[in-house]
Motif scaffolding. Sequence first.
Motif, PDB file in Angstrom:
ATOM      1  N   HIS A 206      -5.924  37.278   6.728  1.00 12.22           N
ATOM      2  CA  HIS A 206      -4.763  38.102   6.336  1.00 12.22           C
ATOM      3  C   HIS A 206      -5.027  38.850   5.027  1.00 12.22           C
ATOM      4  N   ALA A 209      -6.899  41.962   5.800  1.00 10.50           N
ATOM      5  CA  ALA A 209      -6.016  42.952   6.438  1.00 10.50           C
ATOM      6  C   ALA A 209      -4.929  43.416   5.452  1.00 10.50           C
ATOM      7  N   GLU A 210      -5.016  42.946   4.223  1.00  6.62           N
ATOM      8  CA  GLU A 210      -4.053  43.290   3.169  1.00  6.62           C
ATOM      9  C   GLU A 210      -2.614  43.006   3.620  1.00  6.62           C
ATOM     10  N   TYR A 211      -2.447  41.949   4.380  1.00  4.73           N
ATOM     11  CA  TYR A 211      -1.147  41.446   4.868  1.00  4.73           C
ATOM     12  C   TYR A 211      -0.470  42.400   5.861  1.00  4.73           C
ATOM     13  N   THR A 212      -1.166  43.448   6.286  1.00  4.52           N
ATOM     14  CA  THR A 212      -0.563  44.340   7.295  1.00  4.52           C
ATOM     15  C   THR A 212      -0.412  43.609   8.627  1.00  4.52           C
ATOM     16  N   ASP A 213      -1.172  42.526   8.815  1.00  2.13           N
ATOM     17  CA  ASP A 213      -1.124  41.792  10.088  1.00  2.13           C
ATOM     18  C   ASP A 213      -0.170  40.586  10.032  1.00  2.13           C
ATOM     19  N   GLN A 216       6.104  40.302  11.630  1.00  3.19           N
ATOM     20  CA  GLN A 216       7.191  41.116  11.079  1.00  3.19           C
ATOM     21  C   GLN A 216       8.367  40.222  10.684  1.00  3.19           C
ATOM     22  N   ASP A 221      10.604  47.402   5.501  1.00  4.03           N
ATOM     23  CA  ASP A 221       9.259  46.836   5.328  1.00  4.03           C
ATOM     24  C   ASP A 221       8.420  47.825   4.516  1.00  4.03           C
ATOM     25  N   GLN A 223       4.812  48.686   2.585  1.00  3.53           N
ATOM     26  CA  GLN A 223       3.401  48.260   2.504  1.00  3.53           C
ATOM     27  C   GLN A 223       2.646  49.200   1.573  1.00  3.53           C
ATOM     28  N   LYS A 225      -1.214  49.650   0.109  1.00  6.47           N
ATOM     29  CA  LYS A 225      -2.588  49.143   0.275  1.00  6.47           C
ATOM     30  C   LYS A 225      -3.411  49.391  -0.993  1.00  6.47           C
ATOM     31  N   PHE A 295      -2.775  44.466  -3.277  1.00  3.70           N
ATOM     32  CA  PHE A 295      -1.968  45.096  -2.219  1.00  3.70           C
ATOM     33  C   PHE A 295      -0.625  44.390  -2.193  1.00  3.70           C
ATOM     34  N   ARG A 297       3.049  43.743   0.235  1.00  5.99           N
ATOM     35  CA  ARG A 297       3.936  43.938   1.391  1.00  5.99           C
ATOM     36  C   ARG A 297       5.250  43.223   1.097  1.00  5.99           C
TER      37      ARG A 297
END
Length: 310
Positions: A206, A209-213, A216, A221, A223, A225, A295, A297
């Motif tokens: 994770h 993926a910079e917590y993009t994954d 939800q 939301d 984000q 990066k 990053f 989120r």
Amino acid sequence: MPRFPRLLMDSDALYRLQQSDRCASAAPTVGSMSTQQADLVFEDLAESYVQYRPVPPPSLISVVVDYVKQGRGDDLVLCGDVGCGSGQNTFLYSNHFRQVVGVDVSVQQMAQAHTHANSVTFRKGSAEQLPFPDASVALLTCCASVHWFDFKPFYAEVDRVLKPGGALATYGYHGCTPLYNNTSLRELFLQFWRELDKYWTDGHQHLWAEYTDLPQLYPDDVQIKTSEGRFSTETDVTLDIILGYISSWSAFSKLTQAEGKEAAAAFLHNCKQRLLKAMGTQDENVPMRRRYDYFLRMWRKPAPSESLYK
Ligand SMILES: C[S@@+](CC[C@H](N)C(=O)[O-])C[C@H]1O[C@@H](n2cnc3c(N)ncnc32)[C@H](O)[C@@H]1O
């Protein structure tokens, strides 16, 4: 002796916090790792954390606080920092919130936190069983920690404890960039990370993926990066600080547990020799710099009628 600051009680929410005692006595699972196992890994790392881990940049904290204000106005009463470790992120909110509570499974980690704000306190607890009453918290933060949690129970807890309009902010970094004479040693540094591949958890994906994954949570939301370059922090260091940071990795702690102290010392020595070679010097004390790129989120909890999350 743990040096925990005292808890201040100056609102209904804080009163209810005092009444609640939902600390983790059971051990819910955290991905492939139980909270007890996570505690053991981080217990060993407590001293290296406080010495070698970075402090998030003020620019990031401002963005998070502004986001909470958009949802809660000036209701900045209670902030919870989950997976707070030795508290370097927790204290950053003490000027913004009346009360900040760091929560961690590891008492050893929290015992390293320095008491320099009496609005900050620490509590043993787990992300999957947060020690806060229902609808009491304006902001939950997770700095370099959410990838350790079991998302389903954690998100259920986030939804339970956040006030409507409150926010969950998750942020972190993937390693650092050592700089010598303005030359980046990032590639070499990443090789060290990869050499410990078998000791990183699945959850560490994770980070990359910079917590993009992350699953939800709410529709609102945000984000940001690392490629946007908004949250970088750079400090003067020497080589021992870079090596100290490597020694604070959970993967390094697991290497030590699995292969012994000598193998771990040999790994660090090898990292040192390769860094010196890449820098073209044998002087371990030459000035260097260390950069962390963060990053972010974050999500805002909607008003009850808008909530999609069950
Ligand atoms: C990588 S450290 C980050 C510490 C700190 N937030 C920082 O910025 O350096 C992750 C922390 O999460 C804690 N942790 C791991 N699993 C946890 C869980 N399920 N609930 C609460 N804390 C947990 C660990 O004990 C550790 O202190």
